[in-house]
Design an enzyme around this catalytic site. Structure first.
Site, PDB file in Angstrom:
ATOM      1  N   GLY A   1      20.859  22.890  55.988  1.00  0.00           N
ATOM      2  CA  GLY A   1      20.506  23.366  57.503  1.00  0.00           C
ATOM      3  C   GLY A   1      18.792  23.594  57.386  1.00  0.00           C
ATOM      4  O   GLY A   1      18.333  24.162  56.499  1.00  0.00           O
TER       5      GLY A   1
ATOM      6  N   GLN B   1      10.819  27.748  59.778  1.00  0.00           N
ATOM      7  CA  GLN B   1      10.804  27.606  58.236  1.00  0.00           C
ATOM      8  C   GLN B   1       9.468  26.445  57.764  1.00  0.00           C
ATOM      9  O   GLN B   1       9.241  26.695  56.508  1.00  0.00           O
ATOM     10  CB  GLN B   1      11.984  27.023  57.811  1.00  0.00           C
TER      11      GLN B   1
ATOM     12  N   CYS C   1      19.169  30.766  51.015  1.00  0.00           N
ATOM     13  CA  CYS C   1      18.252  30.089  52.043  1.00  0.00           C
ATOM     14  C   CYS C   1      17.177  29.375  51.286  1.00  0.00           C
ATOM     15  O   CYS C   1      16.522  29.811  50.275  1.00  0.00           O
ATOM     16  CB  CYS C   1      17.793  31.389  52.764  1.00  0.00           C
ATOM     17  N   LEU C   2      16.584  28.582  51.913  1.00  0.00           N
ATOM     18  CA  LEU C   2      15.544  27.742  51.228  1.00  0.00           C
ATOM     19  C   LEU C   2      14.213  28.601  51.658  1.00  0.00           C
ATOM     20  O   LEU C   2      13.555  28.291  50.595  1.00  0.00           O
ATOM     21  CB  LEU C   2      15.391  26.513  52.287  1.00  0.00           C
TER      22      LEU C   2
ATOM     23  N   HIS D   1      23.240  31.320  60.750  1.00  0.00           N
ATOM     24  CA  HIS D   1      22.152  31.501  59.908  1.00  0.00           C
ATOM     25  C   HIS D   1      20.866  30.854  60.856  1.00  0.00           C
ATOM     26  O   HIS D   1      19.865  31.507  60.287  1.00  0.00           O
ATOM     27  CB  HIS D   1      22.450  30.863  58.613  1.00  0.00           C
ATOM     28  N   GLU D   2      20.977  29.546  61.009  1.00  0.00           N
ATOM     29  CA  GLU D   2      19.892  28.940  61.536  1.00  0.00           C
ATOM     30  C   GLU D   2      19.523  29.702  62.780  1.00  0.00           C
ATOM     31  O   GLU D   2      18.057  29.650  63.142  1.00  0.00           O
ATOM     32  CB  GLU D   2      20.122  27.502  61.833  1.00  0.00           C
TER      33      GLU D   2
ATOM     34  N   HIS E   1      17.336  32.350  62.034  1.00  0.00           N
ATOM     35  CA  HIS E   1      15.777  32.142  61.862  1.00  0.00           C
ATOM     36  C   HIS E   1      14.937  32.024  63.028  1.00  0.00           C
ATOM     37  O   HIS E   1      13.781  32.437  62.988  1.00  0.00           O
ATOM     38  CB  HIS E   1      15.968  30.925  61.216  1.00  0.00           C
TER      39      HIS E   1
HETATM   40 ZN    ZN Z   1      17.721  29.954  55.980  1.00  0.00          ZN
END
Ligand code: ZN
Length: 167
Positions: free
Chosen positions: A46, A51, A97-98, A139-140, A143
Site C-alpha cells: 500500500g 509518502q 511502513c515504507l 494504515h493508508e 497516512h
Molecule cells: Zn505506511
C-alpha cells in the site's frame, strides 16, 4: 511512469492532513500511476500520496494471498477514501511502513471496515475488507490524516528478518 522517492518518518509532509481531490484529471491519473510504480518497486502492499510528497487524499493498495484463492491479488485505487463503517471488534497485528524502514510494531485495528471513495476516473468505489486488507486500508487512510502506525503501536522493534508485508 516514475518511481518516486518515499519520504521517511521525520519529514513534515507525512504529518499533514492531505487535501481532498476535486478534479479527476490527467494529473490525478499520472499521480496514481507513479504511486503504483513506487509501491511495486519498494515493494509494498500500500502507499498514500503524502509518502511521495503529494498532499492529496489518494491511496493505492495491492494485496492478495497466494495461499487463499478467495483473496486474489487485487489493485485498489481510492481517491478521497473514508471509512464509513467499522467493526467494534479489534485485532492486533504486526505492521511495517515504507516510511519507517527497518521497524515493525504491533497495532490494534478494527477487524472489518467498509471503505468508500472514488477511483482515478471518478467512479464510486465501496469495499468491505476483513483482516489484513482491512488493516492496510486503515494504515493508508491514517497516512492521509498525518498519522503513522508508530503513533498507535504499543511496541516498536527492529525485526531481524521480514516479519510482515510493508505498507
Ligand atoms: Zn505506511
Amino acid at each position: 511512469m516514475t518511481i518516486k522517492p518515499i519520504l521517511s518518518f521525520n519529514d513534515n509532509g507525512l504529518r499533514q492532513e492531505a487535501q481532498p481531490v476535486d478534479e479527476f484529471n490527467e494529473d490525478l491519473r499520472n499521480l496514481v500511476e507513479d504511486m503504483i510504480d513506487t509501491m511495486r518497486a519498494a515493494p509494498g502492499v500500500g502507499l498514500a500520496a503524502p509518502q511521495i510528497g503529494v498532499s492529496k487524499r489518494v491511496i493505492v493498495v495491492e494485496f492478495g494471498n497466494e495461499d487463499d484463492e478467495l483473496i486474489p491479488e487485487t489493485l485498489y485505487v481510492l481517491v478521497n477514501p473514508e471509512i464509513i463503517q467499522q467493526s467494534k471488534n479489534n485485532v492486533s497485528g504486526i505492521e511495517g511502513c515504507l516510511s519507517v524502514p527497518g521497524y515493525a510494531g504491533e497495532v490494534e485495528r478494527a477487524e472489518v471496515v467498509t471503505v468508500r471513495g472514488k477511483d482515478q476516473f471518478g467512479k464510486k468505489v465501496k469495499i468491505r475488507a476483513h483482516g489484513w486488507l482491512a488493516r492496510i486500508f486503515q494504515h493508508e487512510i491514517d497516512h492521509i490524516n498525518g498519522i503513522l502506525y508508530t503513533d498507535r503501536a504499543d511496541q516498536i522493534w527492529q525485526p531481524t528478518q521480514e516479519e510482515t508485508d510493508t505498507i
